[in-house]
Enzyme design. Structure first.
Site, short mmCIF file in Angstrom:
data_model
loop_
_atom_site.label_atom_id
_atom_site.label_comp_id
_atom_site.label_asym_id
_atom_site.label_seq_id
_atom_site.Cartn_x
_atom_site.Cartn_y
_atom_site.Cartn_z
N ASP A 180 0.93 -1.22 -0.20
CA ASP A 180 0.13 0.10 0.07
C ASP A 180 1.05 1.17 -0.04
OD1 ASP A 180 -1.70 2.36 1.08
OD2 ASP A 180 -3.07 0.95 1.45
N HIS A 181 0.86 1.82 -1.11
CA HIS A 181 2.31 2.84 -1.20
C HIS A 181 2.06 3.84 -0.33
CE1 HIS A 181 -0.32 4.96 -4.11
NE2 HIS A 181 0.53 6.07 -3.81
N HIS A 243 -5.66 2.84 0.80
CA HIS A 243 -4.91 3.95 1.12
C HIS A 243 -5.22 4.81 2.61
CE1 HIS A 243 -2.84 3.05 -2.23
NE2 HIS A 243 -3.48 3.80 -2.98
C1 BG6 Z 1 -3.27 5.02 -6.63
C2 BG6 Z 1 -4.56 5.08 -7.19
O1 BG6 Z 1 -3.20 3.62 -5.84
O2 BG6 Z 1 -2.87 5.84 -5.82
C3 BG6 Z 1 -4.46 6.18 -8.23
O3 BG6 Z 1 -4.72 3.97 -8.07
C4 BG6 Z 1 -4.13 7.53 -7.42
O4 BG6 Z 1 -5.85 6.52 -8.61
C5 BG6 Z 1 -3.02 7.19 -6.67
O5 BG6 Z 1 -3.95 8.30 -8.31
C6 BG6 Z 1 -2.63 8.33 -5.69
O6 BG6 Z 1 -1.20 8.17 -5.26
P1 BG6 Z 1 -0.72 9.46 -4.84
O7 BG6 Z 1 0.62 8.78 -4.26
O8 BG6 Z 1 -0.11 10.40 -5.98
O9 BG6 Z 1 -1.19 10.34 -3.59
#
Ligand code: BG6
Ligand code: NDP
Length: 506
Positions: A180-181, A243
């Site tokens: 989960d980045h 997230h």
């Molecule tokens: C991803 C989603 O997991 O996270 C995308 O699939 C979203 O739709 C992205 O744009 C957002 O990540 P960050 O790191 O740009 O906030």
């Protein structure tokens, strides 16, 4: 200084794709430049595409090259291999296994492997199964084996549960790293440090002092070229189930007994288990969904969601979602938590705002600005990462004119100013065998279980309200009525851009 990880081989499935090129290889290269990679290692990219090693390297160079570091890039690429493989076909895994044993010998990796699944989710199950059948999943004295699974992890509660059960037939929970980045973002990790390394916050971090908690993840971009994925997903599945609920869990959890990955994830699981179920007959009071419509942003026409490519022209997929929920435990009682996320909002910002209760007796009532908002602790996840405390101060002069002032800390003032990409931290943690920042299976199930009634409701009641909002605005107006309390709204760090509104700094 962190010890270097054990020598290892990283096998990437889906290596001809966007994620490998844009995120994984650049993150590994960055770790290499910082001398955080193991003494010796190999990266083996696999995909069905027929590519020579040279072709593969040329693609990757776009992601890692920088005119100043050509030599370093070449040195790094000496560790990078490509093997054509259809991950759905078992035979190829025998060839993979023998290639890997040659590389293991060459790079002295002693049977340590990370398998990174960066393919469409439909093949996650078969890859895990084929790896096991080829004898590449069992951990013995031949080294450790870990598998990283990309999102989306299932599309609903039952598919996530089946995927979990399936993976657990071939790998045990300690080998599984569900990425989960958001958990890899510095500022998300800093939530733990803010809460548990300071004596001043924790005594206030409960229902006695907190009025409500707000979590926002706004994006200014639309669905871009991801219409075919997004139209089957929507904001609730894409951002909230994973997230943002993970972020909420870090805000709400009890102090863990240690920084051990199991201890921390036990506490986040307890938060998910304490989420109050949504009353199914009154869901509209707890959930709002919206979809962006055609509008002008800074003078330019912006498409509506239904006009985006690969999107159904009659789509009812939400590009904005806001939910209100409660955590039924001693700490939180009736404190409302609000999460909102959306595409095509005025700006890109993710933040947590802790809204403290006002003083029990208001002495300085004449100043509405302060009385209405109270103290806020804004934890800015991105961009402009930092923390902001808003509190009242006397304006010099006659009387007692109180004004909200900011005490702020910006991440860029600490360290060398460079914030590592989430994938760097997460890949390094996996190499070190630290799963703290990865989602555990029981928590993923619990988070899906929580949002499932909403998904069911929308599926069974297509007529349930879906509010249009002009691209470049903060979402449907009704989202404001959502927040409990007189004159209390979401925090708006920037004005609407729709209809040529004025752009403003965060
Ligand atoms: C991803 C989603 O997991 O996270 C995308 O699939 C979203 O739709 C992205 O744009 C957002 O990540 P960050 O790191 O740009 O906030
Ligand atoms: P791409 O479509 O760019 O790449 C997918 C990769 O999988 C390609 O290498 C493709 O190679 C292979 N592939 C495609 N179809 C199949 C199939 N049926 N069987 C086996 N292999 C297949 O996707 P991304 O790289 O963008 O995403 C990969 C995964 O990561 C997805 O699950 C996505 O949801 C997830 N993800 C991606 C993010 C991103 O920023 N890109 C962010 C978060 C998650 P070939 O056809 O050569 O086999």
């Amino acid at each position: 200084m962190l010890a270097k990880p054990d020598n290892l081989i990283i096998v990437i499935f889906g290596a001809s794709g966007d994620l490998t090129n844009r995120k994984l290889i650049p993150a590994l290269f960055e770790l290499y430049k910082q001398e955080l990679m193991p003494e010796n290692f190999a990266i083996v990219g696999t995909a069905r595409s027929q590519l020579s090693q040279k072709d593969f390297h040329s693609r990757l160079k776009n992601g890692v090259s920088n005119p100043d570091i050509v030599a370093k890039t070449e040195e790094f690429l000496e560790h990078v291999y490509y093997l054509q493989l259809d991950p759905g076909v078992l035979n190829g895994y025998h060839e993979l296994k023998s290639e890997l044993s040659i590389l293991a010998e060459k790079h002295k990796s002693r049977g340590n492997y990370i398998f990174y699944l960066s393919t469409p989710p439909s093949v996650y199950g078969i890859i895990a199964e084929n790896l096991a059948l080829a004898g590449l999943s069992a951990e013995d004295n031949q080294g450790w084996k870990r598998i990283i699974i990309e999102k989306p992890f299932g599309i609903d509660y039952s598919s996530a549960k089946s995927l979990n059960n399936h993976l657990l037939k071939f790998f045990n929970e300690r080998q599984l790293y569900r990425i989960d980045h958001y958990l890899g973002k510095e500022t998300v990790q800093n939530l733990l440090v803010t809460r548990f390394s300071n004596g001043i916050f924790e005594p206030l971090w409960n229902r006695n002092f907190i009025h409500h908690v707000e979590i926002t993840a706004a994006e200014s971009i639309g669905v871009e070229d991801r219409g075919s994925y997004y139209d089957h997903s929507g904001a609730l599945r894409d951002m909230i189930q994973n997230h943002l609920l993970q972020v909420a869990a870090l805000v709400a959890m009890e102090p863990p007994s240690s920084m051990d990955d199991w201890a921390i994830r036990n506490e986040t699981l307890k938060v998910f288990q304490s989420l109050r179920h949504f009353p199914v007959n009154e869901l509209d009071k707890y959930v709002i969904r919206g979809q962006y419509t055609k509008s002008h942003i800074k003078g330019k026409l912006a498409k509506g969601y239904r006009e985006e490519s690969n999107v159904d022209p009659e789509s009812r997929t939400e590009t904005f979602a806001a939910i209100k929920f409660y955590i039924d435990n001693w700490r939180w009682g009736d404190v409302p938590f609000y999460i909102r996320t959306g595409k095509r909002l005025p700006t890109r910002v993710s933040e947590v705002v802790i809204h403290f209760k006002s003083t029990p007796h208001r002495l300085f009532v004449e100043n509405q600005e302060f009385c209405n908002t109270g103290n806020q602790l804004v934890i800015r996840i991105q961009p402009d990462e930092g923390i902001l405390l808003k509190f009242g101060m006397k304006v010099p002069g006659t009387g007692f004119n109180v004004k909200n002032v900011n005490m702020d800390f910006r991440y860029k003032d600490l360290g060398n100013g460079r914030l590592p990409d989430a994938y760097e931290r997460l890949l390094l943690d996996c190499m070190q065998g630290d799963a703290t920042l990865y989602a555990r299976g029981d928590a993923v199930d619990a988070a899906w279980n929580f949002v499932q009634p909403i998904l069911d409701y929308w599926k069974n009641h297509p007529e349930a309200p879906l509010f249009g909002y002009p691209a470049g605005s903060w979402g449907p107006d009704v989202a404001d009525d959502f927040i409990e309390g007189k004159n209390i709204n979401w925090r708006y760090p920037c004005k609407n851009l729709a209809d040529d509104g004025v752009f403003c700094e965060l």
